[in-house]
Each structure stands twice: as structure tokens, then as C-alpha cells.
Design a protein around this motif. Structure first.
Motif, PDB file in Angstrom:
ATOM      1  N   PRO A   1      30.579  -5.458  30.870  1.00  0.00           N
ATOM      2  CA  PRO A   1      30.480  -4.194  30.121  1.00  0.00           C
ATOM      3  C   PRO A   1      29.571  -3.161  30.774  1.00  0.00           C
ATOM      4  CG  PRO A   1      30.473  -6.031  28.597  1.00  0.00           C
ATOM      5  CD  PRO A   1      30.401  -6.630  29.983  1.00  0.00           C
ATOM      6  N   GLU A   2      28.504  -3.605  31.422  1.00  0.00           N
ATOM      7  CA  GLU A   2      27.599  -2.663  32.080  1.00  0.00           C
ATOM      8  C   GLU A   2      28.305  -1.929  33.215  1.00  0.00           C
ATOM      9  OE1 GLU A   2      22.891  -2.620  33.439  1.00  0.00           O
ATOM     10  OE2 GLU A   2      23.885  -4.503  32.918  1.00  0.00           O
ATOM     11  N   LEU A   3      29.136  -2.641  33.966  1.00  0.00           N
ATOM     12  CA  LEU A   3      29.880  -2.021  35.066  1.00  0.00           C
ATOM     13  C   LEU A   3      31.019  -1.151  34.537  1.00  0.00           C
ATOM     14  CD1 LEU A   3      29.987  -5.121  37.425  1.00  0.00           C
ATOM     15  CD2 LEU A   3      28.719  -3.007  37.836  1.00  0.00           C
ATOM     16  N   ILE A   4      31.673  -1.602  33.478  1.00  0.00           N
ATOM     17  CA  ILE A   4      32.766  -0.818  32.898  1.00  0.00           C
ATOM     18  C   ILE A   4      32.226   0.478  32.295  1.00  0.00           C
ATOM     19  CG2 ILE A   4      34.594  -0.783  31.164  1.00  0.00           C
ATOM     20  CD1 ILE A   4      34.833  -3.836  31.533  1.00  0.00           C
ATOM     21  N   ASP A   5      31.109   0.379  31.576  1.00  0.00           N
ATOM     22  CA  ASP A   5      30.491   1.572  30.998  1.00  0.00           C
ATOM     23  C   ASP A   5      30.032   2.542  32.083  1.00  0.00           C
ATOM     24  OD1 ASP A   5      30.913   0.655  28.448  1.00  0.00           O
ATOM     25  OD2 ASP A   5      28.860  -0.067  28.152  1.00  0.00           O
ATOM     26  N   GLY A   6      29.695   1.984  33.253  1.00  0.00           N
ATOM     27  CA  GLY A   6      29.286   2.820  34.385  1.00  0.00           C
ATOM     28  C   GLY A   6      30.452   3.399  35.151  1.00  0.00           C
ATOM     29  N   ASN A   7      31.685   3.153  34.656  1.00  0.00           N
ATOM     30  CA  ASN A   7      32.915   3.710  35.236  1.00  0.00           C
ATOM     31  C   ASN A   7      33.189   3.238  36.659  1.00  0.00           C
ATOM     32  OD1 ASN A   7      33.780   5.300  32.977  1.00  0.00           O
ATOM     33  ND2 ASN A   7      32.136   6.740  33.448  1.00  0.00           N
ATOM     34  N   VAL A   8      32.719   2.044  37.012  1.00  0.00           N
ATOM     35  CA  VAL A   8      33.081   1.459  38.304  1.00  0.00           C
ATOM     36  C   VAL A   8      34.598   1.284  38.341  1.00  0.00           C
ATOM     37  CG1 VAL A   8      32.906  -0.606  39.748  1.00  0.00           C
ATOM     38  CG2 VAL A   8      30.854   0.350  38.663  1.00  0.00           C
ATOM     39  N   ASP A   9      35.209   1.672  39.436  1.00  0.00           N
ATOM     40  CA  ASP A   9      36.666   1.781  39.494  1.00  0.00           C
ATOM     41  C   ASP A   9      37.385   0.477  39.796  1.00  0.00           C
ATOM     42  OD1 ASP A   9      36.988   4.916  39.472  1.00  0.00           O
ATOM     43  OD2 ASP A   9      35.366   4.459  40.863  1.00  0.00           O
ATOM     44  N   SER A  10      36.750  -0.396  40.574  1.00  0.00           N
ATOM     45  CA  SER A  10      37.430  -1.618  40.995  1.00  0.00           C
ATOM     46  C   SER A  10      36.437  -2.769  41.042  1.00  0.00           C
ATOM     47  CB  SER A  10      38.076  -1.420  42.372  1.00  0.00           C
ATOM     48  OG  SER A  10      38.761  -2.590  42.782  1.00  0.00           O
ATOM     49  N   LEU A  11      36.841  -3.911  40.506  1.00  0.00           N
ATOM     50  CA  LEU A  11      36.010  -5.111  40.460  1.00  0.00           C
ATOM     51  C   LEU A  11      36.675  -6.177  41.311  1.00  0.00           C
ATOM     52  CD1 LEU A  11      35.430  -5.082  36.606  1.00  0.00           C
ATOM     53  CD2 LEU A  11      33.940  -4.101  38.362  1.00  0.00           C
ATOM     54  N   LYS A  12      35.955  -6.638  42.342  1.00  0.00           N
ATOM     55  CA  LYS A  12      36.561  -7.557  43.306  1.00  0.00           C
ATOM     56  C   LYS A  12      36.104  -8.992  43.111  1.00  0.00           C
ATOM     57  CE  LYS A  12      36.968  -8.872  48.131  1.00  0.00           C
ATOM     58  NZ  LYS A  12      36.405  -8.780  49.486  1.00  0.00           N
ATOM     59  N   ILE A  13      37.076  -9.890  43.163  1.00  0.00           N
ATOM     60  CA  ILE A  13      36.821 -11.329  43.233  1.00  0.00           C
ATOM     61  C   ILE A  13      37.086 -11.764  44.668  1.00  0.00           C
ATOM     62  CG2 ILE A  13      37.616 -13.606  42.453  1.00  0.00           C
ATOM     63  CD1 ILE A  13      38.534 -12.145  39.843  1.00  0.00           C
ATOM     64  N   GLU A  14      36.125 -12.432  45.284  1.00  0.00           N
ATOM     65  CA  GLU A  14      36.299 -12.928  46.651  1.00  0.00           C
ATOM     66  C   GLU A  14      36.935 -14.311  46.589  1.00  0.00           C
ATOM     67  OE1 GLU A  14      37.090 -13.459  49.913  1.00  0.00           O
ATOM     68  OE2 GLU A  14      35.725 -11.728  50.058  1.00  0.00           O
ATOM     69  N   GLY A  15      38.135 -14.432  47.172  1.00  0.00           N
ATOM     70  CA  GLY A  15      38.871 -15.686  47.107  1.00  0.00           C
ATOM     71  C   GLY A  15      38.587 -16.657  48.243  1.00  0.00           C
ATOM     72  N   LEU A  16      37.727 -16.258  49.178  1.00  0.00           N
ATOM     73  CA  LEU A  16      37.452 -17.076  50.370  1.00  0.00           C
ATOM     74  C   LEU A  16      36.780 -18.397  50.012  1.00  0.00           C
ATOM     75  CD1 LEU A  16      37.348 -17.222  53.515  1.00  0.00           C
ATOM     76  CD2 LEU A  16      35.134 -16.055  53.365  1.00  0.00           C
ATOM     77  N   LEU A  17      37.224 -19.471  50.670  1.00  0.00           N
ATOM     78  CA  LEU A  17      36.653 -20.815  50.542  1.00  0.00           C
ATOM     79  C   LEU A  17      36.750 -21.375  49.123  1.00  0.00           C
ATOM     80  CD1 LEU A  17      33.466 -20.523  52.807  1.00  0.00           C
ATOM     81  CD2 LEU A  17      35.723 -21.435  53.409  1.00  0.00           C
ATOM     82  N   LYS A  18      37.778 -20.952  48.396  1.00  0.00           N
ATOM     83  CA  LYS A  18      38.018 -21.461  47.054  1.00  0.00           C
ATOM     84  C   LYS A  18      39.476 -21.907  46.943  1.00  0.00           C
ATOM     85  CE  LYS A  18      33.964 -20.497  45.188  1.00  0.00           C
ATOM     86  NZ  LYS A  18      33.224 -20.197  46.429  1.00  0.00           N
ATOM     87  N   SER A  19      39.733 -22.854  46.062  1.00  0.00           N
ATOM     88  CA  SER A  19      41.100 -23.327  45.854  1.00  0.00           C
ATOM     89  C   SER A  19      41.896 -22.304  45.044  1.00  0.00           C
ATOM     90  CB  SER A  19      41.084 -24.665  45.102  1.00  0.00           C
ATOM     91  OG  SER A  19      40.646 -24.474  43.758  1.00  0.00           O
ATOM     92  N   SER A  20      43.212 -22.403  45.133  1.00  0.00           N
ATOM     93  CA  SER A  20      44.077 -21.514  44.355  1.00  0.00           C
ATOM     94  C   SER A  20      43.862 -21.714  42.864  1.00  0.00           C
ATOM     95  CB  SER A  20      45.547 -21.759  44.710  1.00  0.00           C
ATOM     96  OG  SER A  20      45.799 -21.444  46.062  1.00  0.00           O
ATOM     97  N   GLN A  21      43.632 -22.958  42.452  1.00  0.00           N
ATOM     98  CA  GLN A  21      43.391 -23.242  41.035  1.00  0.00           C
ATOM     99  C   GLN A  21      42.107 -22.555  40.562  1.00  0.00           C
ATOM    100  OE1 GLN A  21      42.620 -27.359  40.075  1.00  0.00           O
ATOM    101  NE2 GLN A  21      42.742 -27.021  37.863  1.00  0.00           N
ATOM    102  N   TYR A  22      41.074 -22.650  41.367  1.00  0.00           N
ATOM    103  CA  TYR A  22      39.799 -22.002  41.019  1.00  0.00           C
ATOM    104  C   TYR A  22      39.988 -20.490  40.904  1.00  0.00           C
ATOM    105  CZ  TYR A  22      34.929 -20.459  41.399  1.00  0.00           C
ATOM    106  OH  TYR A  22      33.705 -19.851  41.180  1.00  0.00           O
ATOM    107  N   ASN A  23      40.610 -19.898  41.911  1.00  0.00           N
ATOM    108  CA  ASN A  23      40.785 -18.436  41.905  1.00  0.00           C
ATOM    109  C   ASN A  23      41.642 -17.973  40.735  1.00  0.00           C
ATOM    110  OD1 ASN A  23      39.167 -17.911  44.142  1.00  0.00           O
ATOM    111  ND2 ASN A  23      40.857 -18.175  45.588  1.00  0.00           N
ATOM    112  N   GLU A  24      42.680 -18.716  40.430  1.00  0.00           N
ATOM    113  CA  GLU A  24      43.524 -18.358  39.289  1.00  0.00           C
ATOM    114  C   GLU A  24      42.716 -18.385  37.997  1.00  0.00           C
ATOM    115  OE1 GLU A  24      47.709 -19.705  37.111  1.00  0.00           O
ATOM    116  OE2 GLU A  24      46.675 -21.099  38.449  1.00  0.00           O
ATOM    117  N   THR A  25      41.882 -19.397  37.839  1.00  0.00           N
ATOM    118  CA  THR A  25      41.045 -19.507  36.648  1.00  0.00           C
ATOM    119  C   THR A  25      40.067 -18.347  36.548  1.00  0.00           C
ATOM    120  OG1 THR A  25      41.222 -21.917  36.682  1.00  0.00           O
ATOM    121  CG2 THR A  25      39.373 -20.980  35.452  1.00  0.00           C
TER     122      THR A  25
END
Length: 308
Positions: free
Chosen positions: A234-258
Motif C-alpha cells: 500500500p505504501e508503494l501504491i499510494d506513492g503512485n509507483v508505476d511498476s512492481l517487479k518480481i525477480e524470477g532468477l534462481l527460483k523454481s516456476s512453482q515458487y514464482n507462480e506462488t
């Protein structure tokens, strides 16, 4: 209220589809020759299919062209960028001005996201790159929350912030792991890839492990912890940040999907009712269940006081 984009890096077309179906608004793909620290490679001949599939589901595809370019890597760069343009990718991610200069030679514009890793730390420099043609800035991971929100308030172009996953803390074009193994008498051909699971340990902090691997772009040393800003979105959304990134490196597909599903649920719930929003512990528990027990989930630099 601004609805932020949820974006994640992917290592294959199959992962791209899985993450979009899980709730990602955009994905980052690419290949090792031009992109750094990708979960895997999506070659040029696969990108057309990937983009068409994503666009049919109102999702975007960004291609990482953020390598540290040498003279040899410049060979074929214009043709590669032209092919990305022809395949209707939504933007490319760059740090080297050579990419921007090459894009200017193409028949039509190709949106640019400026990502200079640890040096994208102030809004004035971001605004400069905006005047050169960048349409987004990816903030350095070392900024705290106050700096991120101040950056966004003064930036003339949209802002992307990493909110989850591993981060790069050191890169060298040299093959440091290979040289170390040779010094230790180990065969230089031994596997040093990201799938090997190599890590560094500091003598003074032996409980912290820093993943390290080598590829055609050199040596990469990664953080010992994973960002997790799920509870503080909520703090980032209220600050109008445009894009929120999840880094998928070195993680399984199951983890990233979750992770994508949990962030999607939290973002949507807050946007639907900001005043009545309540964080659901089950969103975090689903991630913790799959989290490597030797890797702590932390707020990264978001709540650290910066001393200069």
C-alpha cells in the motif's frame, strides 16, 4: 488511484505463459548475448510466439538488452533490435547508451526502459534519460522507501521498483570462479552455471550464503536474502509507483507462480477497497512455505537509513 503493473522476469516461453496466467501484467525475457541475469533464455525465434500469446491476454513483453556491451557484442545489435521491433515487443530494457543510439536508427520507435542497476539513484538523471527517449526508469535496489517515493514524485517518466526476490550485488566480466577453481587445482571445465548452486560465505558471517555463478557475461554474485514487500505494497501504491517487479532468477516456476498470485491478490484487494484493506496472512504463508529456509525474506534497503 494509480494501478501498478506487476512484472516478473521469465526464463522460457512456458514460464511466460505460467506467470501471465497467474496474474502478471508483464514479463521480462531475453537471451544471454544481450541480457544480464535472466532466469533462462528466450531466443529470437521464440519471441514472436510469446508476444502474440501475451498480447492476446492483454499482457506485455519486455526484452532485456541490458548487457555491458563491448565491441564484439555490438555486432548484430541493430539486427536484433530490428527483429524485436518487428515482433512487436512492448519495450526493451537498457543501460548502455549504445542501445539507445542503435534504436534511433530503426524505422520506428521502440520504447526504452532505462535500467542502470546500481546507478539509477536520482530523478534528475532519470529525467535526462527521459529526454533522450526512455519511457521508464528502473530504480536502484539500494534506495530506501523515502528515496523511492521522493524519486517518483519528481520523476518525469514512470518508475519501476523491485519488490520481491534476489538482487545482484557484484558483477565482473572476468571469470573469477573459474580462476579460483584453477588455483585450487579443480578442472576449469567444472560446472559454474546458475543451476550448480555455488555460493560464497564470509568468514565473519558464516550463516549468510551469497549465490555465485558464471555465464558468457562473467561472474555474478547475488544477495544472501530475498526482498519481500508484500505486506507493504500500500505504501508503494499510494506513492503512485508505476511498476512492481518480481525477480524470477534462481527460483523454481512453482515458487514464482506462488509469488505472482500473492502479489496479484494483495494489489487487487487494496485497489478494490483502500480504506477497508486488511492484509491476509495466507498470501505470505504461501510464499514462506516454498521459501529456501537458508534465505531470509527481508525488506532489503526499503527501511534502512542511508548514511552518506
Amino acid at each position: 488511484m494509480n494501478k501498478p503493473e506487476l512484472v516478473i522476469s521469465c526464463g522460457s516461453v512456458a514460464d511466460l505463459k505460467q506467470m501471465i496466467l497467474a496474474g502478471a501484467d508483464a514479463v521480462i525475457i531475453g537471451e544471454d548475448r544481450y541480457g544480464l541475469r535472466l532466469p533462462g533464455e528466450v531466443k529470437l525465434d521464440e519471441i514472436g510466439e510469446a508476444v502474440a500469446w501475451a498480447h492476446d491476454r492483454n499482457a506485455k513483453v519486455y526484452v532485456a538488452v541490458n548487457n555491458i556491451l563491448d565491441n564484439q557484442t555490438l555486432v548484430g545489435l541493430k539486427e536484433y533490435l530490428a527483429a524485436l521491433q518487428a515482433n512487436d515487443v512492448d519495450a526493451i530494457i537498457f543501460g548502455d547508451p549504445a542501445v539507445l543510439m542503435t534504436v534511433r536508427q530503426l524505422p520506428k520507435s521502440l520504447p526504452l526502459h532505462w535500467n542502470a542497476e546500481m546507478t539509477s539513484t536520482n530523478y534528475a538523471t532519470a529525467n535526462y534519460w527521459g529526454k533522450q527517449g526512455a519511457v521508464r526508469v528502473v530504480l536502484a535496489r539500494e534506495l530506501n522507501m523515502e528515496q523511492v517515493l521522493d524519486f517518483k514524485a519528481k520523476s518525469e517518466i514512470p518508475v519501476e521498483v523491485q519488490v520481491h526476490g534476489i538482487t545482484n550485488i557484484y558483477h565482473s566480466k572476468r571469470e573469477l570462479v573459474k580462476n579460483y577453481m584453477a588455483h585450487q587445482g579443480t578442472t576449469p571445465e567444472e560446472d559454474r552455471s546458475k543451476g550448480r548452486g555455488l555460493f560464497l560465505i564470509e568468514h565473519e558471517r558464516r550463516d549468510q550464503r551469497y549465490p555465485v555463478y558464471e555465464d558468457c557475461n562473467g561472474t555474478h554474485i547475488m544477495s544472501s536474502e530475498d526482498f519481500c514487500m508484500l505486506e507493504n505494497l500500500p505504501e508503494l501504491i499510494d506513492g503512485n509507483v508505476d511498476s512492481l517487479k518480481i525477480e524470477g532468477l534462481l527460483k523454481s516456476s512453482q515458487y514464482n507462480e506462488t509469488v505472482v498470485k500473492s502479489y496479484r491478490a494483495a494489489i487487487d484487494a487494496y485497489l478494490a477497497n483502500p480504506e477497508g484493506y486488511e492484509f491476509q496472512q495466507e498470501w505470505l504463508d504461501a510464499i514462506v512455505e516454498l521459501q529456501d529456509p537458508e534465505r531470509e525474506l527481508s525488506f532489503g534497503f526499503f527501511y534502512k537509513e542511508q548514511v552518506y
